[in-house]
Each structure stands twice: as structure tokens, then as C-alpha cells.
Design a protein around this motif. Structure first.
Motif, short mmCIF file in Angstrom:
data_model
loop_
_atom_site.label_atom_id
_atom_site.label_comp_id
_atom_site.label_asym_id
_atom_site.label_seq_id
_atom_site.Cartn_x
_atom_site.Cartn_y
_atom_site.Cartn_z
N SER A 43 0.84 -1.20 0.00
CA SER A 43 0.00 0.00 0.00
C SER A 43 0.88 1.25 0.00
N VAL A 46 1.05 6.39 -5.11
CA VAL A 46 1.37 6.29 -6.52
C VAL A 46 2.49 7.24 -6.93
N TYR A 69 6.72 -0.99 -11.98
CA TYR A 69 5.92 -0.34 -10.94
C TYR A 69 5.49 -1.36 -9.90
N PHE A 70 4.92 -2.48 -10.37
CA PHE A 70 4.45 -3.48 -9.41
C PHE A 70 5.60 -4.17 -8.69
N VAL A 73 6.65 -1.72 -5.85
CA VAL A 73 5.74 -1.58 -4.71
C VAL A 73 5.53 -2.91 -3.99
N TYR A 117 -5.15 -0.70 -3.77
CA TYR A 117 -4.08 0.23 -3.39
C TYR A 117 -3.31 0.79 -4.58
N HIS A 118 -3.49 0.22 -5.76
CA HIS A 118 -2.68 0.67 -6.89
C HIS A 118 -3.48 0.98 -8.14
#
Length: 131
Positions: A43, A46, A69-70, A73, A117-118
Motif C-alpha cells: 500500500s 502512486v 511499478y508493481f 511496490v 491500493y494501486h
């Protein structure tokens, strides 16, 4: 972090046989440079997309930007699904909750976190910036 496979008698396996836990090499997809921070539940705001050198608007992201990106995070394993399905920024912004929960064949827990969360916040931010 690299976890090595141990060969017989406790010696480290040759460099070519070492592997990184969580990365599936058998799928035939090239592995992109990993820019991974250890996030406990994924969480994260962005803002990371801007901080990691990707375009600020997800609509401009290539597949590699979505994958990284994933990974960044905390969803390195799940990022492979976005790579396999060739999800770029435009596709990511069009995804529904059902797409993430069922279309990517992810485990339910991570899929829920990824969407709530994304994906959803990225969609909301994009709509705000373009209205």
C-alpha cells in the motif's frame, strides 16, 4: 537479495545455477532490471512512478513500466502476470476489479491489494489530472 541454491556437500552452486527466489525463469520472458523496495503490504502511494523515472501519467507507461511499478511496490511475483498479459499503462487504466481478480490468475489477497491500493488510485489520479 539473492538466495543461492546449495549444491551437494553444502558448497554453493556454480554461478550459472544460482537463482533469485520468486522469479520464474521457465516462462521464457526476459527479466527486466528490478527496482524493488521491500514493502510490507504493497500500500504505497502512486508517487513512486515519478520517483523511479517512469512517466508521471500511467497512460504513457509501456509494459516494462507497469511491470517495474508493481515490482517496486512489492509485487514482484504478480508483476510477471502483467508482463505475460502485456498490460501497458492504457490497459492498466482500463482494468476493472474483476479483471484484476480473475483475469490475471493471481491469488486473491495480492489481487485485492493490487486493485485497491494501486490500480484504482492510478485510475482516479489519471481522471483527476485529465478532467
Amino acid at each position: 537479495m539473492c538466495v543461492c541454491v546449495r549444491a551437494e556437500r553444502g558448497a554453493l552452486a556454480p554461478r550459472a545455477m544460482r537463482r533469485v527466489v520468486g522469479i520464474r525463469e521457465d516462462r521464457g520472458f526476459p527479466m527486466y532490471p528490478l527496482d524493488l523496495e521491500n514493502k510490507e503490504n504493497g500500500s504505497v502511494g502512486v508517487q513512486n512512478a515519478v520517483e523511479n523515472g517512469r512517466p508521471s501519467d500511467p497512460v504513457d507507461w509501456a509494459v516494462i513500466d507497469v511491470v517495474n511499478y508493481f515490482r517496486t511496490v512489492g509485487f514482484a511475483e504478480q508483476a510477471i502476470a502483467f508482463q505475460e498479459q502485456e498490460i501497458d499503462g492504457k490497459s492498466l487504466l482500463l482494468m476493472t476489479r474483476n479483471d484484476v481478480l480473475t483475469g490475471l490468475s493471481l491469488k486473491l489477497g495480492p489481487a485485492l491489494k493490487i486493485y485497491e491500493y494501486h490500480v484504482k488510485p492510478l485510475q482516479t489520479q489519471h481522471l483527476k489530472n485529465n478532467s
